[in-house]
Design a protein around this motif. Sequence first.
Motif, PDB file in Angstrom:
ATOM      1  N   GLN A 181       1.085  -1.850 -10.506  1.00  0.00           N
ATOM      2  CA  GLN A 181       1.340  -1.988  -9.087  1.00  0.00           C
ATOM      3  C   GLN A 181       0.043  -2.277  -8.352  1.00  0.00           C
ATOM      4  O   GLN A 181      -1.040  -2.201  -8.919  1.00  0.00           O
ATOM      5  CB  GLN A 181       2.003  -0.731  -8.532  1.00  0.00           C
ATOM      6  CG  GLN A 181       1.181   0.536  -8.673  1.00  0.00           C
ATOM      7  CD  GLN A 181       1.948   1.738  -8.162  1.00  0.00           C
ATOM      8  OE1 GLN A 181       3.029   1.588  -7.636  1.00  0.00           O
ATOM      9  NE2 GLN A 181       1.392   2.917  -8.331  1.00  0.00           N
ATOM     10  N   TYR A 182       0.207  -2.637  -7.097  1.00  0.00           N
ATOM     11  CA  TYR A 182      -0.943  -2.950  -6.253  1.00  0.00           C
ATOM     12  C   TYR A 182      -1.922  -1.782  -6.252  1.00  0.00           C
ATOM     13  O   TYR A 182      -1.532  -0.624  -6.129  1.00  0.00           O
ATOM     14  CB  TYR A 182      -0.454  -3.227  -4.830  1.00  0.00           C
ATOM     15  CG  TYR A 182      -1.545  -3.298  -3.791  1.00  0.00           C
ATOM     16  CD1 TYR A 182      -2.289  -4.445  -3.613  1.00  0.00           C
ATOM     17  CD2 TYR A 182      -1.811  -2.198  -2.970  1.00  0.00           C
ATOM     18  CE1 TYR A 182      -3.283  -4.509  -2.644  1.00  0.00           C
ATOM     19  CE2 TYR A 182      -2.787  -2.250  -2.002  1.00  0.00           C
ATOM     20  CZ  TYR A 182      -3.522  -3.408  -1.839  1.00  0.00           C
ATOM     21  OH  TYR A 182      -4.500  -3.456  -0.873  1.00  0.00           O
ATOM     22  N   ASN A 183      -3.223  -2.105  -6.371  1.00  0.00           N
ATOM     23  CA  ASN A 183      -4.272  -1.089  -6.390  1.00  0.00           C
ATOM     24  C   ASN A 183      -5.196  -1.339  -5.207  1.00  0.00           C
ATOM     25  O   ASN A 183      -5.970  -2.296  -5.195  1.00  0.00           O
ATOM     26  CB  ASN A 183      -5.056  -1.174  -7.712  1.00  0.00           C
ATOM     27  CG  ASN A 183      -6.018  -0.005  -7.874  1.00  0.00           C
ATOM     28  OD1 ASN A 183      -6.795   0.283  -6.983  1.00  0.00           O
ATOM     29  ND2 ASN A 183      -5.955   0.642  -9.023  1.00  0.00           N
ATOM     30  N   ASN A 184      -5.093  -0.481  -4.189  1.00  0.00           N
ATOM     31  CA  ASN A 184      -5.859  -0.692  -2.964  1.00  0.00           C
ATOM     32  C   ASN A 184      -7.358  -0.598  -3.203  1.00  0.00           C
ATOM     33  O   ASN A 184      -8.142  -1.375  -2.654  1.00  0.00           O
ATOM     34  CB  ASN A 184      -5.416   0.329  -1.902  1.00  0.00           C
ATOM     35  CG  ASN A 184      -5.921  -0.022  -0.522  1.00  0.00           C
ATOM     36  OD1 ASN A 184      -5.613  -1.073   0.011  1.00  0.00           O
ATOM     37  ND2 ASN A 184      -6.732   0.858   0.056  1.00  0.00           N
TER      38      ASN A 184
ATOM     39  N   SER B  78       1.631  -5.655 -11.640  1.00  0.00           N
ATOM     40  CA  SER B  78       0.568  -6.638 -11.728  1.00  0.00           C
ATOM     41  C   SER B  78       0.461  -7.066 -13.174  1.00  0.00           C
ATOM     42  O   SER B  78       0.535  -6.257 -14.080  1.00  0.00           O
ATOM     43  CB  SER B  78      -0.768  -6.063 -11.247  1.00  0.00           C
ATOM     44  OG  SER B  78      -1.230  -5.111 -12.163  1.00  0.00           O
TER      45      SER B  78
ATOM     46  N   ALA C 274      -2.794  -0.792 -12.998  1.00  0.00           N
ATOM     47  CA  ALA C 274      -2.390   0.501 -12.431  1.00  0.00           C
ATOM     48  C   ALA C 274      -1.065   0.921 -13.028  1.00  0.00           C
ATOM     49  O   ALA C 274      -0.316   0.122 -13.561  1.00  0.00           O
ATOM     50  CB  ALA C 274      -2.276   0.389 -10.905  1.00  0.00           C
TER      51      ALA C 274
ATOM     52  N   LYS D 190       0.816  -1.221   0.000  1.00  0.00           N
ATOM     53  CA  LYS D 190       0.000   0.000   0.000  1.00  0.00           C
ATOM     54  C   LYS D 190       0.849   1.272   0.000  1.00  0.00           C
ATOM     55  O   LYS D 190       0.412   2.317  -0.491  1.00  0.00           O
ATOM     56  CB  LYS D 190      -0.915   0.035   1.238  1.00  0.00           C
ATOM     57  CG  LYS D 190      -1.952  -1.063   1.288  1.00  0.00           C
ATOM     58  CD  LYS D 190      -2.874  -0.918   2.465  1.00  0.00           C
ATOM     59  CE  LYS D 190      -3.817   0.244   2.303  1.00  0.00           C
ATOM     60  NZ  LYS D 190      -4.887   0.263   3.301  1.00  0.00           N
TER      61      LYS D 190
ATOM     62  N   ALA E 213      -8.975  -1.305  -5.942  1.00  0.00           N
ATOM     63  CA  ALA E 213      -9.420  -2.514  -6.630  1.00  0.00           C
ATOM     64  C   ALA E 213      -9.508  -3.688  -5.664  1.00  0.00           C
ATOM     65  O   ALA E 213     -10.432  -4.503  -5.746  1.00  0.00           O
ATOM     66  CB  ALA E 213      -8.458  -2.840  -7.765  1.00  0.00           C
TER      67      ALA E 213
END
Length: 836
Positions: free
Chosen positions: A309-312, A287, A292, A276, A314
């Motif tokens: 990258q990580y998408n909070n 990803s 993202a 995050k 989503a």
Amino acid sequence: MNLLEQFTAAYAAREQELPGFAEGKSGLHYPAAFLFIGDRAAEAAVTLTQLNAHKYDNAAGITYFHLATSDLPQDELDRHHQAVRFRWDAFGSRQIEENTYRRDLHRAFVSSKADHLYELNRELRKSSRMLSESGRLFASFDRLYLSIVVHADDVMNVLTPEISLLAASVFGQSFKSVQTDLYVLVRDQEQSDSFGYASSVGVAFLRELDLMQRPEYTFSAPLQVTENRLNIDVNHAASPLFDLVYLLSDKNERGIAAPGGLQGAYDIICHAHLLKNRRRDAGTAASLNGMANAVDEQPLEGLKTGAGQYNNAAFKSGLSSESGRRGLASGGFARVVRPDRSIALAVLYQFTRGLNRRMRDIPETPAGEQLTRLELDRSAMRARAARLAPDEDKLADMNGIMSSSVPYSSLRRMTLAEAEESLFGKGAESFFRVNFEEEAQRYLAEADIGRGLREYASRVTAEDAQHGLYVIAAWSDGSESANAAPKALLERMREAMMEQGSLRAELKQAYSGIVEEQPFKKAWLRDSQNVRNFLRYFFEEVYGLKLQLLRLELEIELYRRYEDALKDLHAQYKSTVRRVEHLEERLRRAAEYSAQSADDYIGQNLMPYYERVVDVIMRDAEDRRGKPYYFEERRLNDLATLVMERPEDAYAAIDEGAFGAPASGLSAIHAGERRLLERLQELCAREMFGAQPLMQTYEQELLSRANVAVEYENRETMTKEDLFRILYRKMEERAAINLRLFDYTQEHRHEEKYFFGDGNGEFMRYALNEEETSRIYRIGYVHERRSDGVEKLNLMGGFHIEDLMYYRNGRVYYDTYIKAGYLFHAIDYSTLPDIR
């Protein structure tokens, strides 16, 4: 931290600082704070400070706040420069019944009569100042990520809404926004005497948590307190209290207990936070479905998809049901890393073993030659005996002894013994005893018999650091099986004793001889001259024999004393050798224990592989620089001086808890062993760790170890593909979700999987391509320039409280305790959502 822990930690840190590794250490983009509630969270607090320090290059700016009872003992968190621990004595000396304890704890907290709220506010502001002072370590100061950690069965979790909102409001005065995540730790393995009560507390908290996460949840309480003791309301508008809620257990979803307890949960917290809040300009979090943007996009060679990258948002969206009820999350974690600490111990042990093997390989020396070198052969011992007794010149003084006036005519037919008795009585014997025998014994008593041996031993061990210690221990060995100096010394003593017997017989024969038959000059009709001539002959011959006999007796006595001196020398040097060998044995146990404690696959073949590696490195250095290379002055040098007893030595403790002390049964080592261990560690770090065979990526190192037994087990060589397939499967098995659910169907399950490591590493590329072939979930990676391994974080969510086996099993106890009159909740029981 003991010597071995310091050594292994230094090696691990050294590996991380190698070129291409340190640059890839992750960093946090926004400031972060960790809030721990309850005494049970103390372990999590200490562990997360360590994990964060290892993971982030700006971990020095993270703050930690722990609300605990006054009964909690001090630990490392109390000494952490960025940590604040607030100990609260809720009830003082009052006795509170267990059936209302949790509720009464909440009432005591919100009471306006006590000063604790004021003190708590002050401590929170202190923690907030720490955040502000570390602002330069972060790329942006707009947002704070607040992570709250609590145990489900800790009664203090009743304060979770109050503490969370108060902390967010105090911290929020320095930031534009505060995003709060809750991590709930569940101990499924623990079956204490109070398991029914603990389970009931856990269920009570989960029911309250379900309410906190409802869209309609609101909160308001006068929790902020100013310096003038004025209260200010802390408010929460209708919405879930936490951005995300993770439930993490010490059992995985298959019901298998984690060997490290909640260690996996702590790793999940550390890595979930990183997803995050990763620094945007430090690399790529990707990803595979590219949902993202990545600021520093580095697509992986061989992958068919782009980077992201990580998408909070989503992830949260995937947890929500059609009704709008927010689902909960959990995770699983696994790592494939080079076991640096186990490697360090294995290398240190094998290096020590190699040095000891070289020291034990002493050249063969015949026992007689040993005596000669020790100056204990017959010629040396005769010379010592001669120096102890007066010389022959002193026999002339005996001519001055007063004698009786006995004419030669009376003496001529006497034996020498009768003639001595007639002339001197006991006078001559007395003179010899006082001036020869007693003087020799006085010199013998004053002599430091073992000094020469000790000096020789010290000289040998100093000049021959490789063999000296074992040479002296071997040469002074008096056991029956040893063909060493003590056995040869006894043979020489027997030779002297045989010579002594012959000389006594010669003396006896001399005394029995007739005076006139002796070969001294005789004068015709000169009686007194003949007596004088006889006496001169008598003292030279008879007492000359007695002097020789005295010297033989002294030589024999010297043999006895040197035999004792050799025993003492052997005891000293054998004890020193035992310390060296004892240290080797301790290191072996420590290395084996560490290897066994490592992952069953990652730790395979550690000892045989590094035995070969160390042997190759040592032989190569000796071939290039000479056989005594490791024993030169700049390296091991005078081993005996290090290990031998010193007057100031005491026993210095080394706690081996992490390395198998229970197996050894020992908790301390001699100060000499400690000195040797320090020297060995220094030498090993300098000579071994920089060698090329130890400069490998984790993939190369694992493959080499996997194939170490190929030759003698007659099996096929493992390929990289084989190795990667095994590692990938084991990672996926061990990254199973750390929570057991009941009949949780696939259609509600939202999953995401992330790898952490070198995005261009061979195993990383293999693992991501394998994931891509069965992609029913979001897949990503966090690029870190590192060569020691890969970590995997599996995230799963969308379930609810009623899906937990922990909740279902504990609900029976909870309902029973409620019926029995227990009051667990601080709010009206009827306002809680009914969950079945």
